[in-house]
Design a protein around this motif. Structure first.
Motif, mmCIF file in Angstrom:
data_model
loop_
_atom_site.group_PDB
_atom_site.id
_atom_site.type_symbol
_atom_site.label_atom_id
_atom_site.label_comp_id
_atom_site.label_asym_id
_atom_site.label_seq_id
_atom_site.Cartn_x
_atom_site.Cartn_y
_atom_site.Cartn_z
ATOM 1 N N UNK A 26 -5.392 -8.428 7.469
ATOM 2 C CA UNK A 26 -4.744 -9.683 7.051
ATOM 3 C C UNK A 26 -3.670 -9.403 6.000
ATOM 4 N N UNK A 27 -3.986 -8.507 5.056
ATOM 5 C CA UNK A 27 -2.992 -8.157 4.033
ATOM 6 C C UNK A 27 -1.819 -7.415 4.691
ATOM 7 N N UNK A 28 -2.115 -6.553 5.657
ATOM 8 C CA UNK A 28 -1.049 -5.828 6.349
ATOM 9 C C UNK A 28 -0.091 -6.781 7.045
ATOM 10 N N UNK A 29 -0.624 -7.819 7.664
ATOM 11 C CA UNK A 29 0.233 -8.831 8.295
ATOM 12 C C UNK A 29 1.107 -9.515 7.236
ATOM 13 N N UNK A 30 0.511 -9.829 6.092
ATOM 14 C CA UNK A 30 1.264 -10.479 5.017
ATOM 15 C C UNK A 30 2.375 -9.597 4.477
ATOM 16 N N UNK A 31 2.098 -8.315 4.298
ATOM 17 C CA UNK A 31 3.127 -7.395 3.793
ATOM 18 C C UNK A 31 4.252 -7.246 4.829
ATOM 19 N N UNK A 32 3.894 -7.246 6.120
ATOM 20 C CA UNK A 32 4.926 -7.200 7.163
ATOM 21 C C UNK A 32 5.831 -8.419 7.104
ATOM 22 N N UNK A 33 5.240 -9.583 6.881
ATOM 23 C CA UNK A 33 6.035 -10.811 6.741
ATOM 24 C C UNK A 33 6.951 -10.724 5.517
ATOM 25 N N UNK A 34 6.398 -10.168 4.422
ATOM 26 C CA UNK A 34 7.215 -9.984 3.206
ATOM 27 C C UNK A 34 8.422 -9.099 3.509
ATOM 28 N N UNK A 35 8.170 -8.007 4.212
ATOM 29 C CA UNK A 35 9.238 -7.046 4.510
ATOM 30 C C UNK A 35 10.373 -7.714 5.279
ATOM 31 N N UNK A 36 9.998 -8.541 6.261
ATOM 32 C CA UNK A 36 11.036 -9.227 7.051
ATOM 33 C C UNK A 36 11.722 -10.307 6.217
ATOM 34 N N UNK A 37 10.972 -11.015 5.388
ATOM 35 C CA UNK A 37 11.551 -12.107 4.589
ATOM 36 C C UNK A 37 12.587 -11.605 3.592
ATOM 37 N N UNK A 38 12.328 -10.445 2.984
ATOM 38 C CA UNK A 38 13.261 -9.947 1.968
ATOM 39 C C UNK A 38 14.372 -9.113 2.582
ATOM 40 N N UNK A 39 14.282 -8.839 3.895
ATOM 41 C CA UNK A 39 15.331 -8.063 4.561
ATOM 42 C C UNK A 39 15.411 -6.641 4.064
ATOM 43 N N UNK A 96 1.521 -5.667 -2.383
ATOM 44 C CA UNK A 96 2.852 -6.271 -2.442
ATOM 45 C C UNK A 96 3.739 -5.569 -3.465
ATOM 46 N N UNK A 97 3.149 -5.128 -4.589
ATOM 47 C CA UNK A 97 3.942 -4.402 -5.586
ATOM 48 C C UNK A 97 4.502 -3.111 -4.976
ATOM 49 N N UNK A 98 3.646 -2.378 -4.273
ATOM 50 C CA UNK A 98 4.104 -1.128 -3.673
ATOM 51 C C UNK A 98 5.168 -1.412 -2.616
ATOM 52 N N UNK A 99 4.956 -2.451 -1.801
ATOM 53 C CA UNK A 99 5.956 -2.806 -0.790
ATOM 54 C C UNK A 99 7.280 -3.170 -1.454
ATOM 55 N N UNK A 100 7.226 -3.887 -2.571
ATOM 56 C CA UNK A 100 8.451 -4.274 -3.272
ATOM 57 C C UNK A 100 9.171 -3.044 -3.825
ATOM 58 N N UNK A 101 8.414 -2.076 -4.334
ATOM 59 C CA UNK A 101 9.038 -0.861 -4.868
ATOM 60 C C UNK A 101 9.699 -0.054 -3.752
ATOM 61 N N UNK A 102 9.027 0.045 -2.589
ATOM 62 C CA UNK A 102 9.623 0.760 -1.454
ATOM 63 C C UNK A 102 10.875 0.016 -0.978
ATOM 64 N N UNK A 103 10.766 -1.306 -0.849
ATOM 65 C CA UNK A 103 11.913 -2.105 -0.405
ATOM 66 C C UNK A 103 13.088 -1.953 -1.364
ATOM 67 N N UNK A 104 12.785 -1.921 -2.671
ATOM 68 C CA UNK A 104 13.860 -1.790 -3.660
ATOM 69 C C UNK A 104 14.552 -0.437 -3.534
ATOM 70 N N UNK A 105 13.775 0.620 -3.290
ATOM 71 C CA UNK A 105 14.389 1.942 -3.101
ATOM 72 C C UNK A 105 15.299 1.930 -1.876
ATOM 73 N N UNK A 106 14.839 1.283 -0.795
ATOM 74 C CA UNK A 106 15.661 1.213 0.421
ATOM 75 C C UNK A 106 16.931 0.409 0.169
ATOM 76 N N UNK A 107 16.804 -0.681 -0.565
ATOM 77 C CA UNK A 107 17.978 -1.521 -0.850
ATOM 78 C C UNK A 107 18.957 -0.787 -1.766
ATOM 79 N N UNK A 108 18.423 -0.075 -2.770
ATOM 80 C CA UNK A 108 19.303 0.664 -3.690
ATOM 81 C C UNK A 108 20.075 1.748 -2.948
ATOM 82 N N UNK A 109 19.426 2.359 -1.961
ATOM 83 C CA UNK A 109 20.083 3.427 -1.201
ATOM 84 C C UNK A 109 21.272 2.872 -0.417
#
Length: 368
Positions: free
Chosen positions: A159-172, A346-359
């Protein structure tokens, strides 16, 4: 002073109002990862705010440095605004939101009732004629434990994995690389964002004075939990691959990992309880304060009951303590999607997403 959301503003709209003022000021560029990430945008979509909210670690340094907090008419309270959006994102993306809200309104009662109820169930199971092994398995078979705990762990995790996947798509967030994941894991391991961005610590419990206490307590809980998880995983491998079932001697890998892990979890959780009682509730999501406290107390109980169980091995106290410990562990697993436990994912997903966005879109580095 509390965050007084206007009757006409949702949590996201209020956060957008405040972030737009911050983006014009930029006094806090050298603070945590939120502020350099903020400079990538001039207008903030809902997904942008979800991302910034999950980057925020509620260290509160920005609040005590801000010239636009009350009594200024802007009435900025970025830690509380982002905490509300962050909590709403977990409830909305993982769901059902009603479960999370119910826990945060009645956390201690719900956790306590579940621990006692499940412990009673384990007590009944232990009366069944198993007797297939030694140690804990003399009271409950290995197969019964696996049948109960495996789905109770995997289904909430899914259930958390589904939520993190939704987060990933929502923040682009887009595609992440191994380098992005590595950088995020290093930041999470050091709790970099709890340093206040400049290494002097948080303002969580000492207002405008700095402290590393929250960072250290979080690290104790995180590394303690990981050590306990490693102990359980090692014991599973020893059981199936080496045909070496529990109980294990004091110098075996499960004990060498689990005992220090439990001590760290108890110390860290009690420290977080103390810090939470000293901090200003108005600089966080005040409506979930009770649920967050219930979760920390549950973590402490899981670890403390595990250590106590080890201490009373071979005595008549084992059946009762075993039922309570297993009841608390199962409660922790079942509540995983609806408690503060979800913030780690979600914190870890946000940190990974931020690294991808910064790149893809570099920003000025204001942190350590």
């Amino acid at each position: 002073m509390s965050l007084d959301l206007s009757a006409h503003l949702t949590a996201t709209a209020e956060a957008r109002r405040q972030i737009e003022i911050c983006n014009a000021c930029r006094y806090c560029e050298g603070f945590c990862a939120v502020f350099p990430a903020m400079t990538r945008e001039k207008a903030f979509a809902d997904g942008d705010l979800t991302h910034l909210a999950n980057l925020c670690h509620n260290c509160r340094g920005c609040y005590y440095s801000c010239q636009y907090t009350e009594p200024h008419e802007f009435a900025l309270n970025i830690p509380a605004a982002l905490a509300e959006v962050r909590q709403e994102s977990w409830e909305r993306l993982v769901g059902p939101a009603a479960f999370s809200r119910a826990f945060h309104e009645n956390g201690v009662a719900m956790a306590g009732a579940m621990v006692l109820g499940i412990a009673a169930l384990f007590g009944l199971i232990a009366t069944l004629p198993e007797g297939e092994g030694a140690g804990f398995y003399a009271f409950m078979s290995h197969n019964a434990m696996v049948a109960l705990f495996l789905p109770a762990f995997l289904l909430p995790l899914a259930a958390v994995g589904v939520g993190v996947g939704r987060y990933w798509r929502e923040v682009g967030a887009g595609r992440a690389t191994l380098g992005d994941l590595t950088a995020a894991l290093l930041a999470a391991g050091r709790m970099k964002n709890l340093s206040g961005g400049q290494g002097q610590g948080c303002n969580f419990e000492r207002e405008d004075r700095y402290s590393d206490a929250r960072r250290h307590c979080h690290q104790a809980v995180m590394w303690g939990f990981l050590l306990c998880f490693a102990a359980t995983s090692t014991a599973t491998l020893m059981h199936y691959l080496l045909a070496w079932p529990a109980p294990y001697p004091p110098l075996s890998p499960p004990k060498l990992l689990g005992v220090p892990g439990g001590v760290l979890m108890v110390a860290g959780a009690l420290g977080l309880v103390w810090l939470k009682t000293r901090a200003d509730r108005a600089l966080g999501a005040a409506r979930v304060w009770g649920g967050e406290m219930a979760f920390i107390l549950l973590l402490a109980f899981v670890a403390a009951s595990g250590l106590a169980l080890y201490a009373v091995s071979g005595t008549a106290a084992v059946p009762v303590l075993l039922a309570l410990h297993l009841g608390s562990v199962l409660t922790l697993f079942l509540l995983l999607p609806y408690t503060k436990m979800v913030h780690g994912f979600f914190r870890l997903a946000a940190l990974v997403a931020e690294e991808a966005m910064k790149r893809r879109t570099p920003v000025s580095s204001g942190g350590e």
